[in-house]
Design a protein around this motif. Structure first.
Motif, short mmCIF file in Angstrom:
data_model
loop_
_atom_site.label_atom_id
_atom_site.label_comp_id
_atom_site.label_asym_id
_atom_site.label_seq_id
_atom_site.Cartn_x
_atom_site.Cartn_y
_atom_site.Cartn_z
N VAL A 76 188.86 -11.04 17.15
CA VAL A 76 189.69 -10.58 16.04
C VAL A 76 188.88 -9.91 14.94
O VAL A 76 189.44 -9.44 13.95
CB VAL A 76 190.55 -11.73 15.45
CG1 VAL A 76 191.61 -12.16 16.44
CG2 VAL A 76 189.69 -12.91 15.04
N ALA A 133 194.93 -15.56 13.29
CA ALA A 133 195.37 -15.16 14.63
C ALA A 133 195.70 -16.38 15.49
O ALA A 133 196.68 -16.36 16.25
CB ALA A 133 194.29 -14.31 15.30
N THR A 159 186.70 -18.50 11.57
CA THR A 159 186.63 -17.34 10.69
C THR A 159 188.04 -17.21 10.11
O THR A 159 189.01 -17.66 10.71
CB THR A 159 186.23 -16.03 11.43
OG1 THR A 159 187.29 -15.62 12.29
CG2 THR A 159 184.92 -16.19 12.19
N GLU A 175 198.93 -14.27 4.70
CA GLU A 175 199.27 -14.85 6.01
C GLU A 175 198.84 -16.32 6.09
O GLU A 175 199.57 -17.15 6.62
CB GLU A 175 198.61 -14.06 7.13
CG GLU A 175 199.28 -12.72 7.38
CD GLU A 175 198.79 -12.09 8.65
OE1 GLU A 175 199.19 -12.58 9.74
OE2 GLU A 175 198.02 -11.13 8.57
N LEU A 177 195.07 -11.33 4.51
CA LEU A 177 194.75 -12.55 5.24
C LEU A 177 195.16 -13.80 4.45
O LEU A 177 195.66 -14.77 5.03
CB LEU A 177 193.26 -12.60 5.58
CG LEU A 177 192.81 -11.63 6.67
CD1 LEU A 177 191.29 -11.51 6.69
CD2 LEU A 177 193.35 -12.06 8.04
N ASP A 219 185.55 -9.47 12.11
CA ASP A 219 185.11 -10.11 10.88
C ASP A 219 185.69 -9.39 9.68
O ASP A 219 186.19 -8.28 9.80
CB ASP A 219 183.57 -10.05 10.78
CG ASP A 219 182.87 -10.80 11.90
OD1 ASP A 219 183.45 -11.77 12.44
OD2 ASP A 219 181.73 -10.43 12.23
N VAL A 220 185.60 -10.01 8.52
CA VAL A 220 185.93 -9.35 7.26
C VAL A 220 184.67 -8.55 6.88
O VAL A 220 183.60 -9.13 6.69
CB VAL A 220 186.30 -10.36 6.16
CG1 VAL A 220 186.55 -9.63 4.84
CG2 VAL A 220 187.50 -11.19 6.57
N PRO A 237 189.94 -14.47 9.83
CA PRO A 237 190.83 -13.76 10.76
C PRO A 237 191.16 -14.58 12.01
O PRO A 237 192.28 -14.52 12.52
CB PRO A 237 190.04 -12.50 11.14
CG PRO A 237 189.05 -12.30 10.03
CD PRO A 237 188.72 -13.69 9.54
N GLN A 238 190.21 -15.37 12.49
CA GLN A 238 190.44 -16.20 13.67
C GLN A 238 191.50 -17.26 13.40
O GLN A 238 192.38 -17.50 14.23
CB GLN A 238 189.13 -16.87 14.09
CG GLN A 238 189.27 -17.82 15.27
CD GLN A 238 188.03 -18.67 15.49
OE1 GLN A 238 187.32 -19.00 14.54
NE2 GLN A 238 187.76 -19.02 16.73
N THR A 292 192.04 -6.35 2.50
CA THR A 292 191.96 -7.14 3.73
C THR A 292 192.09 -8.63 3.42
O THR A 292 192.87 -9.35 4.06
CB THR A 292 190.64 -6.87 4.48
OG1 THR A 292 190.60 -5.50 4.87
CG2 THR A 292 190.47 -7.77 5.69
#
Length: 184
Positions: A141, A110, A104, A168, A165, A143-144, A106-107, A161
């Protein structure tokens, strides 16, 4: 050599479509971006609320046409980034050999963030391998959030959001290089 990023959501009209169009302006050169949806109906335009978020950032959303996720999308991508853990699960059920390249969004951020700096390496492939070795559980972490049908506030929140992401992601996939030696 550019890294092919493939973004995936449900219908390919909100989150992944936004990420595909927005990523090049955030990441810069060195990346080729595409998107699809695990339940997409082919040929749909972008959701009007998410399209408005792109326009507010100076990006034209009109060329987008939704597509269903297929084998070529997964096989040709150097990194597949889904918006929800269930998207990731569906992809890995169909293409389990892609496990080291499917996260994902976010995963991935992270996981790469939790990787010791010395292990990140200097290439996109190095960073992806290191993130896989240090991956965090996708559900840990979040989901979007899907903004579909939730109004302009949800679309704006989703855009912010995704922007964070993607920034990053760019920082993580473009590791710093050692300083150049000064001329003697």
């Amino acid at each position: 050599m550019s890294l092919r990023l493939h973004f995936v959501c449900t219908a390919n009209i909100c989150r992944s479509a936004y990420a595909e169009r927005r990523a090049p302006t955030v990441l810069g050169t060195g990346f080729a971006c595409s998107s699809s949806g695990v339940q997409a109906r082919p040929g749909l335009a972008m959701d009007p609320q998410m399209a408005a978020q792109l326009r507010a950032r100076g990006i034209d959303p009109t060329a987008h046409s939704s597509r269903r996720t297929g084998a070529a999308d997964v096989r040709q991508a150097g990194l597949v980034l889904t918006m929800a853990s269930w998207h990731r699960t569906l992809i890995l059920e169909e293409w389990p050999d892609a496990v080291t390249r499917v996260f994902t969004l976010p995963q991935f951020v992270a996981s790469a963030r939790s990787t010791p700096f010395a292990e990140l390496g200097t290439t996109h492939s190095d960073v992806i391998r290191a993130a896989y070795r240090h991956r965090v559980p996708a559900r840990s972490v979040g989901d979007v959030a899907d903004p579909y049908g939730q109004g302009p506030e949800a679309a704006a929140a989703c855009g912010l959001t995704l922007d964070k992401l993607l920034i990053e992601l760019g920082d993580l996939l473009t590791p710093p290089r050692p300083p150049r030696r000064s001329a003697d």
